[in-house]
Design a protein around this motif. Sequence first.
Motif, PDB file in Angstrom:
ATOM      1  N   LYS A  30       0.830  -1.200   0.000  1.00 58.83           N
ATOM      2  CA  LYS A  30       0.000   0.000   0.000  1.00 58.83           C
ATOM      3  C   LYS A  30       0.866   1.253   0.000  1.00 58.83           C
ATOM      4  N   ALA A  31       1.964   1.204   0.732  1.00 62.60           N
ATOM      5  CA  ALA A  31       2.875   2.350   0.769  1.00 62.60           C
ATOM      6  C   ALA A  31       3.463   2.618  -0.607  1.00 62.60           C
ATOM      7  N   LYS A  32       3.820   1.537  -1.318  1.00 61.91           N
ATOM      8  CA  LYS A  32       4.361   1.691  -2.669  1.00 61.91           C
ATOM      9  C   LYS A  32       3.317   2.289  -3.604  1.00 61.91           C
ATOM     10  N   LYS A  33       2.072   1.837  -3.455  1.00 58.49           N
ATOM     11  CA  LYS A  33       0.996   2.361  -4.297  1.00 58.49           C
ATOM     12  C   LYS A  33       0.775   3.849  -4.029  1.00 58.49           C
ATOM     13  N   GLU A  34       0.784   4.214  -2.733  1.00 57.34           N
ATOM     14  CA  GLU A  34       0.573   5.607  -2.387  1.00 57.34           C
ATOM     15  C   GLU A  34       1.728   6.470  -2.892  1.00 57.34           C
ATOM     16  N   ALA A  35       2.947   5.954  -2.786  1.00 57.38           N
ATOM     17  CA  ALA A  35       4.105   6.701  -3.272  1.00 57.38           C
ATOM     18  C   ALA A  35       4.020   6.885  -4.779  1.00 57.38           C
ATOM     19  N   ALA A  36       3.606   5.846  -5.482  1.00 52.86           N
ATOM     20  CA  ALA A  36       3.465   5.927  -6.933  1.00 52.86           C
ATOM     21  C   ALA A  36       2.378   6.924  -7.315  1.00 52.86           C
ATOM     22  N   GLY A  37       1.254   6.865  -6.608  1.00 49.10           N
ATOM     23  CA  GLY A  37       0.156   7.775  -6.913  1.00 49.10           C
ATOM     24  C   GLY A  37       0.541   9.214  -6.670  1.00 49.10           C
ATOM     25  N   ASP A  38       1.219   9.482  -5.549  1.00 46.49           N
ATOM     26  CA  ASP A  38       1.649  10.834  -5.247  1.00 46.49           C
ATOM     27  C   ASP A  38       2.719  11.285  -6.227  1.00 46.49           C
ATOM     28  N   GLY A  39       3.561  10.362  -6.638  1.00 46.06           N
ATOM     29  CA  GLY A  39       4.594  10.689  -7.623  1.00 46.06           C
ATOM     30  C   GLY A  39       3.994  11.223  -8.902  1.00 46.06           C
ATOM     31  N   SER A  40       2.841  10.699  -9.286  1.00 41.87           N
ATOM     32  CA  SER A  40       2.194  11.171 -10.509  1.00 41.87           C
ATOM     33  C   SER A  40       1.786  12.630 -10.365  1.00 41.87           C
ATOM     34  N   PRO A 130      20.512  22.024 -19.874  1.00 41.65           N
ATOM     35  CA  PRO A 130      20.932  20.615 -19.896  1.00 41.65           C
ATOM     36  C   PRO A 130      21.308  20.080 -18.508  1.00 41.65           C
ATOM     37  N   ILE A 131      21.921  20.941 -17.670  1.00 43.70           N
ATOM     38  CA  ILE A 131      22.302  20.502 -16.331  1.00 43.70           C
ATOM     39  C   ILE A 131      21.056  20.256 -15.488  1.00 43.70           C
ATOM     40  N   ILE A 132      20.055  21.124 -15.651  1.00 42.20           N
ATOM     41  CA  ILE A 132      18.784  20.944 -14.949  1.00 42.20           C
ATOM     42  C   ILE A 132      18.140  19.622 -15.367  1.00 42.20           C
ATOM     43  N   LEU A 133      18.225  19.302 -16.653  1.00 37.64           N
ATOM     44  CA  LEU A 133      17.654  18.038 -17.148  1.00 37.64           C
ATOM     45  C   LEU A 133      18.374  16.832 -16.558  1.00 37.64           C
ATOM     46  N   VAL A 134      19.690  16.947 -16.366  1.00 39.03           N
ATOM     47  CA  VAL A 134      20.446  15.851 -15.752  1.00 39.03           C
ATOM     48  C   VAL A 134      19.962  15.615 -14.320  1.00 39.03           C
ATOM     49  N   LEU A 135      19.818  16.701 -13.550  1.00 39.75           N
ATOM     50  CA  LEU A 135      19.342  16.573 -12.169  1.00 39.75           C
ATOM     51  C   LEU A 135      17.926  16.011 -12.122  1.00 39.75           C
ATOM     52  N   ALA A 136      17.064  16.501 -13.017  1.00 39.61           N
ATOM     53  CA  ALA A 136      15.697  15.985 -13.079  1.00 39.61           C
ATOM     54  C   ALA A 136      15.699  14.509 -13.456  1.00 39.61           C
ATOM     55  N   GLY A 137      16.596  14.141 -14.371  1.00 39.03           N
ATOM     56  CA  GLY A 137      16.710  12.745 -14.789  1.00 39.03           C
ATOM     57  C   GLY A 137      17.107  11.844 -13.641  1.00 39.03           C
ATOM     58  N   VAL A 138      18.031  12.310 -12.793  1.00 41.03           N
ATOM     59  CA  VAL A 138      18.443  11.537 -11.615  1.00 41.03           C
ATOM     60  C   VAL A 138      17.251  11.314 -10.699  1.00 41.03           C
ATOM     61  N   GLY A 139      16.470  12.383 -10.465  1.00 39.23           N
ATOM     62  CA  GLY A 139      15.313  12.275  -9.585  1.00 39.23           C
ATOM     63  C   GLY A 139      14.250  11.338 -10.119  1.00 39.23           C
ATOM     64  N   VAL A 140      13.921  11.484 -11.407  1.00 41.01           N
ATOM     65  CA  VAL A 140      12.866  10.659 -12.012  1.00 41.01           C
ATOM     66  C   VAL A 140      13.299   9.197 -12.105  1.00 41.01           C
ATOM     67  N   PHE A 141      14.529   8.964 -12.558  1.00 38.83           N
ATOM     68  CA  PHE A 141      15.004   7.585 -12.693  1.00 38.83           C
ATOM     69  C   PHE A 141      15.065   6.897 -11.330  1.00 38.83           C
ATOM     70  N   SER A 142      15.563   7.600 -10.312  1.00 39.75           N
ATOM     71  CA  SER A 142      15.654   7.022  -8.963  1.00 39.75           C
ATOM     72  C   SER A 142      14.272   6.728  -8.403  1.00 39.75           C
ATOM     73  N   THR A 143      13.326   7.629  -8.663  1.00 39.91           N
ATOM     74  CA  THR A 143      11.950   7.400  -8.213  1.00 39.91           C
ATOM     75  C   THR A 143      11.379   6.149  -8.862  1.00 39.91           C
ATOM     76  N   GLY A 144      11.599   6.006 -10.168  1.00 36.67           N
ATOM     77  CA  GLY A 144      11.134   4.818 -10.893  1.00 36.67           C
ATOM     78  C   GLY A 144      11.747   3.541 -10.353  1.00 36.67           C
ATOM     79  N   ALA A 145      13.032   3.617  -9.985  1.00 38.36           N
ATOM     80  CA  ALA A 145      13.714   2.441  -9.439  1.00 38.36           C
ATOM     81  C   ALA A 145      13.135   2.071  -8.074  1.00 38.36           C
ATOM     82  N   MET A 146      12.841   3.078  -7.252  1.00 35.65           N
ATOM     83  CA  MET A 146      12.327   2.825  -5.903  1.00 35.65           C
ATOM     84  C   MET A 146      10.919   2.245  -5.922  1.00 35.65           C
ATOM     85  N   ILE A 147      10.062   2.742  -6.824  1.00 33.35           N
ATOM     86  CA  ILE A 147       8.683   2.237  -6.866  1.00 33.35           C
ATOM     87  C   ILE A 147       8.529   1.117  -7.890  1.00 33.35           C
ATOM     88  N   ARG A 148       9.662   0.735  -8.507  1.00 35.10           N
ATOM     89  CA  ARG A 148       9.702  -0.360  -9.475  1.00 35.10           C
ATOM     90  C   ARG A 148       8.731  -0.135 -10.636  1.00 35.10           C
TER      91      ARG A 148
END
Length: 201
Positions: A30-40, A130-148
């Motif tokens: 349930k925690a993973k689902k809530e994290a995924a939903g809030d992530g959206s 481009p640097i902002i996109l790199v930082l955003a990419g780190v955040g989005v990719f890490s979020t995807g990895a955490m919520i699978r």
Amino acid sequence: MSRSCLKINLMEKQFSSSESLALITEMIQKAKKEAAGDGSFQLLLWGWVIALCNFGHYYLAKSNFEMPYVVWFAVIPAVIWSFVHEIRKRKTSRIKTHLDDFLGQLWIAVFVGMVIILSFMPVLEYRHNPIILVLAGVGVFSTGAMIRDNSTKLGGAVLFLGAIVGFLLPVNEQYLTAGIAMVLGYLVPGYMLKSKFKNRV
């Protein structure tokens, strides 16, 4: 104590252990689902705001408008909205996990990194996108990895690709590239996450 009583006690303990394990598993899921939903929510909020600001800046700059950067004032209410949402979420959330804490700390670090980069735009000769996109990419990719979630991880990869393309382009063209990267790297996985979350609950 008779054998029958001993057997009943053992069965009750096993049943209790099984119930506890099932409850813990359910809470984690349930925690993973809530994290995924809030992530959206965050992906959609920032996807729309930053994409529109980038497209607006690009259009105004091409139109020879003297202050194309005025569109970025839209970020101020977005920051307030984002923080208010997070505060409300923490107050109403029934389950608090290390996953929530990690994602929260991750995006705070990403946000601080972005603020630092934006503070030194003149030093970077305004090639900060481009640097902002790199930082955003780190955040989005890490979020995807955490919520699978592979679609979110792919969004992070798109942002990395957008950063590479941006570094090869003139400053004004970087805004167009960043806008497209935000649509594909934030909005697309954001809507996919939202759809998946609705189907789960």
